[in-house]
Design a protein around this motif. Structure first.
Motif, PDB file in Angstrom:
ATOM      1  N   VAL A 103     141.521  18.636 -66.647  1.00 52.66           N
ATOM      2  CA  VAL A 103     140.043  18.760 -66.470  1.00 52.66           C
ATOM      3  C   VAL A 103     139.216  17.400 -66.669  1.00 52.66           C
ATOM      4  CG1 VAL A 103     140.202  21.274 -67.915  1.00 52.66           C
ATOM      5  CG2 VAL A 103     140.181  19.014 -69.105  1.00 52.66           C
ATOM      6  N   SER A 104     139.944  16.236 -66.140  1.00 55.67           N
ATOM      7  CA  SER A 104     139.252  14.902 -66.603  1.00 55.67           C
ATOM      8  C   SER A 104     138.153  14.818 -65.683  1.00 55.67           C
ATOM      9  CB  SER A 104     140.435  13.982 -66.224  1.00 55.67           C
ATOM     10  OG  SER A 104     141.005  13.957 -64.739  1.00 55.67           O
ATOM     11  N   ASP A 105     138.077  15.458 -64.708  1.00 64.42           N
ATOM     12  CA  ASP A 105     136.944  15.106 -64.020  1.00 64.42           C
ATOM     13  C   ASP A 105     135.543  16.126 -63.894  1.00 64.42           C
ATOM     14  OD1 ASP A 105     138.277  16.904 -62.529  1.00 64.42           O
ATOM     15  OD2 ASP A 105     138.115  16.274 -60.280  1.00 64.42           O
ATOM     16  N   LEU A 106     135.980  17.108 -64.794  1.00 65.61           N
ATOM     17  CA  LEU A 106     134.920  18.192 -64.810  1.00 65.61           C
ATOM     18  C   LEU A 106     133.596  17.351 -65.593  1.00 65.61           C
ATOM     19  CD1 LEU A 106     136.724  21.075 -66.021  1.00 65.61           C
ATOM     20  CD2 LEU A 106     136.026  20.365 -63.864  1.00 65.61           C
ATOM     21  N   SER A 107     132.476  17.971 -65.138  1.00 67.69           N
ATOM     22  CA  SER A 107     131.217  17.489 -65.570  1.00 67.69           C
ATOM     23  C   SER A 107     130.915  18.145 -67.050  1.00 67.69           C
ATOM     24  CB  SER A 107     130.055  18.018 -64.793  1.00 67.69           C
ATOM     25  OG  SER A 107     129.831  19.662 -64.697  1.00 67.69           O
ATOM     26  N   PHE A 108     129.817  17.463 -67.554  1.00 67.65           N
ATOM     27  CA  PHE A 108     129.513  17.919 -69.010  1.00 67.65           C
ATOM     28  C   PHE A 108     129.274  19.426 -69.104  1.00 67.65           C
ATOM     29  CE2 PHE A 108     127.453  13.461 -69.807  1.00 67.65           C
ATOM     30  CZ  PHE A 108     128.699  12.862 -70.288  1.00 67.65           C
ATOM     31  N   SER A 109     128.370  20.090 -68.075  1.00 67.26           N
ATOM     32  CA  SER A 109     128.225  21.357 -67.957  1.00 67.26           C
ATOM     33  C   SER A 109     129.338  22.190 -67.946  1.00 67.26           C
ATOM     34  CB  SER A 109     127.057  21.586 -67.108  1.00 67.26           C
ATOM     35  OG  SER A 109     127.539  21.237 -65.695  1.00 67.26           O
ATOM     36  N   GLU A 110     130.172  21.827 -67.020  1.00 67.10           N
ATOM     37  CA  GLU A 110     131.525  22.468 -66.845  1.00 67.10           C
ATOM     38  C   GLU A 110     132.372  22.557 -68.155  1.00 67.10           C
ATOM     39  OE1 GLU A 110     132.335  21.947 -61.988  1.00 67.10           O
ATOM     40  OE2 GLU A 110     132.730  20.174 -63.362  1.00 67.10           O
ATOM     41  N   MET A 111     132.289  21.424 -68.847  1.00 64.54           N
ATOM     42  CA  MET A 111     133.075  21.274 -70.306  1.00 64.54           C
ATOM     43  C   MET A 111     132.323  22.422 -71.217  1.00 64.54           C
ATOM     44  SD  MET A 111     135.941  19.609 -69.800  1.00 64.54           S
ATOM     45  CE  MET A 111     136.251  19.495 -71.181  1.00 64.54           C
ATOM     46  N   LEU A 112     131.152  22.666 -71.075  1.00 61.30           N
ATOM     47  CA  LEU A 112     130.489  23.551 -71.866  1.00 61.30           C
ATOM     48  C   LEU A 112     130.939  24.806 -71.601  1.00 61.30           C
ATOM     49  CD1 LEU A 112     126.818  22.372 -72.438  1.00 61.30           C
ATOM     50  CD2 LEU A 112     128.578  22.446 -74.208  1.00 61.30           C
ATOM     51  N   THR A 113     131.247  25.045 -70.202  1.00 58.43           N
ATOM     52  CA  THR A 113     131.591  26.529 -69.778  1.00 58.43           C
ATOM     53  C   THR A 113     132.978  26.536 -70.453  1.00 58.43           C
ATOM     54  OG1 THR A 113     130.363  26.314 -67.766  1.00 58.43           O
ATOM     55  CG2 THR A 113     132.385  27.853 -67.794  1.00 58.43           C
ATOM     56  N   THR A 147     141.387  14.391 -76.974  1.00 57.39           N
ATOM     57  CA  THR A 147     140.032  13.727 -77.485  1.00 57.39           C
ATOM     58  C   THR A 147     139.091  13.454 -76.693  1.00 57.39           C
ATOM     59  OG1 THR A 147     141.541  12.520 -79.239  1.00 57.39           O
ATOM     60  CG2 THR A 147     139.497  11.414 -78.807  1.00 57.39           C
ATOM     61  N   GLN A 148     139.346  13.110 -75.240  1.00 59.49           N
ATOM     62  CA  GLN A 148     138.464  12.969 -74.304  1.00 59.49           C
ATOM     63  C   GLN A 148     137.564  14.103 -73.992  1.00 59.49           C
ATOM     64  OE1 GLN A 148     139.925  11.266 -70.538  1.00 59.49           O
ATOM     65  NE2 GLN A 148     138.075  11.556 -69.602  1.00 59.49           N
ATOM     66  N   ALA A 149     138.286  15.089 -73.650  1.00 68.67           N
ATOM     67  CA  ALA A 149     137.867  16.610 -73.520  1.00 68.67           C
ATOM     68  C   ALA A 149     136.707  16.999 -74.484  1.00 68.67           C
ATOM     69  CB  ALA A 149     138.868  17.588 -73.280  1.00 68.67           C
ATOM     70  N   GLU A 150     137.218  16.679 -75.935  1.00 71.12           N
ATOM     71  CA  GLU A 150     136.310  16.933 -77.212  1.00 71.12           C
ATOM     72  C   GLU A 150     135.127  16.070 -76.967  1.00 71.12           C
ATOM     73  OE1 GLU A 150     136.481  16.137 -81.884  1.00 71.12           O
ATOM     74  OE2 GLU A 150     137.993  16.099 -80.970  1.00 71.12           O
ATOM     75  N   ALA A 151     135.321  15.017 -76.615  1.00 71.01           N
ATOM     76  CA  ALA A 151     133.933  13.969 -76.480  1.00 71.01           C
ATOM     77  C   ALA A 151     133.082  14.503 -75.350  1.00 71.01           C
ATOM     78  CB  ALA A 151     134.422  12.793 -75.997  1.00 71.01           C
ATOM     79  N   MET A 152     133.619  14.783 -74.190  1.00 70.73           N
ATOM     80  CA  MET A 152     132.918  15.480 -73.135  1.00 70.73           C
ATOM     81  C   MET A 152     132.117  16.792 -73.552  1.00 70.73           C
ATOM     82  SD  MET A 152     132.995  13.818 -70.079  1.00 70.73           S
ATOM     83  CE  MET A 152     132.887  15.059 -68.822  1.00 70.73           C
ATOM     84  N   ILE A 153     132.756  17.596 -74.238  1.00 70.77           N
ATOM     85  CA  ILE A 153     132.164  18.949 -74.803  1.00 70.77           C
ATOM     86  C   ILE A 153     130.763  18.391 -75.872  1.00 70.77           C
ATOM     87  CG2 ILE A 153     132.423  20.775 -76.256  1.00 70.77           C
ATOM     88  CD1 ILE A 153     135.100  21.168 -75.046  1.00 70.77           C
ATOM     89  N   THR A 154     131.135  17.343 -76.607  1.00 71.96           N
ATOM     90  CA  THR A 154     130.255  16.963 -77.596  1.00 71.96           C
ATOM     91  C   THR A 154     129.025  16.372 -76.715  1.00 71.96           C
ATOM     92  OG1 THR A 154     131.694  16.577 -79.228  1.00 71.96           O
ATOM     93  CG2 THR A 154     129.558  15.619 -79.573  1.00 71.96           C
ATOM     94  N   LYS A 155     129.472  15.715 -75.813  1.00 71.23           N
ATOM     95  CA  LYS A 155     128.204  15.068 -74.900  1.00 71.23           C
ATOM     96  C   LYS A 155     127.449  16.199 -73.978  1.00 71.23           C
ATOM     97  CE  LYS A 155     130.261  10.430 -74.220  1.00 71.23           C
ATOM     98  NZ  LYS A 155     130.787   9.489 -73.192  1.00 71.23           N
ATOM     99  N   GLY A 156     128.189  17.218 -73.755  1.00 71.22           N
ATOM    100  CA  GLY A 156     127.666  18.364 -73.139  1.00 71.22           C
ATOM    101  C   GLY A 156     126.627  19.089 -73.919  1.00 71.22           C
ATOM    102  N   VAL A 157     127.110  19.271 -75.154  1.00 69.56           N
ATOM    103  CA  VAL A 157     126.220  19.748 -76.359  1.00 69.56           C
ATOM    104  C   VAL A 157     124.943  19.029 -76.280  1.00 69.56           C
ATOM    105  CG1 VAL A 157     125.666  20.535 -78.699  1.00 69.56           C
ATOM    106  CG2 VAL A 157     127.914  20.944 -77.527  1.00 69.56           C
TER     107      VAL A 157
END
Length: 262
Positions: A103-113, A147-157
């Motif tokens: 999931v390394s190249d997913l966007s913030f909104s995609e990580m929220l999904t 950890t990177q995925a978690e950071a992406m989700i936080t940024k998405g929020v």
């Protein structure tokens, strides 16, 4: 002036904050989980003789036996069983090449999904353990990729919070299009799904990075949104003077409905 809209905004922000808090809790160590290697998890696809029906999402393994009709062999989501196919939850690519955990190249909104799917499985299915590999090491602890995925989700929020604020300031217009008459835009106290105590007038909003403007409803009285009501500098024009706004050609400046012919 924004009383009703603000209530909806804060409810949305509270939900986002609660989701982020739950997410942080999911990464914390638990003594009652089991570790799987990918080859072992592959045995849990709900086939005759298999020991169960499991799937993994961001490395977390869930028992989905109670939803067997969705995940068993031949079912629509059978490709998720026995593996971590986190990427496909967002992309909808159910081919072998798409049923992967990258999931390394997913966007913030995609990580929220993806985070929404995590909420769904946490609520509806039993957490079993963790699968080693991309998101958890052999010791069961989070990897840098998790950890990177978690950071992406936080940024998405955070991005979602900003989007909610922007939508309260400039709610989308109602719109319709006809092949004979062209486009019609209009504002109401619920246009764009934003309840408020003002109606506003249609304007084009140009956003940095966007190829085309979109229609928003703009307050016409009171101070601009970035000023306090008692600021003597405002001209009682609401947000009409915002630099990213433009009137529709041929439409009266204060009309709540605007028609743009072909």
């Amino acid at each position: 002036m924004l009383r009703l809209g603000r209530r909806g905004l804060w409810l949305g922000l509270a939900a986002a904050a609660a989701a982020a808090a739950r997410l942080m809790g999911w990464w914390s160590p638990r003594a009652d989980f089991r570790l799987f290697i990918p080859e072992e998890l592959a045995r849990y696809r709900g086939r005759p003789g298999d020991p169960g029906l499991y799937l993994a999402l961001l490395g977390r393994v869930y028992d989905v036996s109670s939803g067997r009709r969705h995940y068993e062999p031949g079912a629509h989501y059978s490709g998720f069983a026995g593996r971590d196919a986190s990427r496909a939850f967002v992309t909808g690519d159910y081919s072998e090449g798409g049923l992967v955990d990258d999931v390394s190249d997913l966007s913030f909104s995609e990580m929220l999904t993806l985070q929404s799917w995590l909420s769904f499985y946490e609520k509806n299915y039993e957490f079993i353990g963790r699968v080693t590999g991309r998101f958890y090491g052999e010791d069961g602890l989070p990897t840098p990729e998790l950890t990177q995925a978690e950071a992406m989700i936080t940024k998405g929020v955070e991005a979602n919070k900003q989007e909610l604020k922007e939508k309260q300031k400039f709610p989308p217009c109602n719109a319709e299009w006809s092949s004979t008459r062209g486009s019609r835009f209009w504002c109401s106290q619920r246009s764009g799904g934003v309840s408020r105590d003002w109606i506003g007038v249609p304007r084009k909003l140009f956003k940095p990075g966007a190829k085309e403007p979109h229609c928003v409803c703009v307050r016409t009285t009171g101070p601009p949104s970035d000023q306090t009501p008692d600021d003597p500098a405002h001209r009682n024009r609401g947000d009409l003077d915002h630099p990213n706004l433009e009137e529709y050609t041929g439409c009266p400046p204060l009309a709540i409905t605007c028609c743009v012919p072909l």
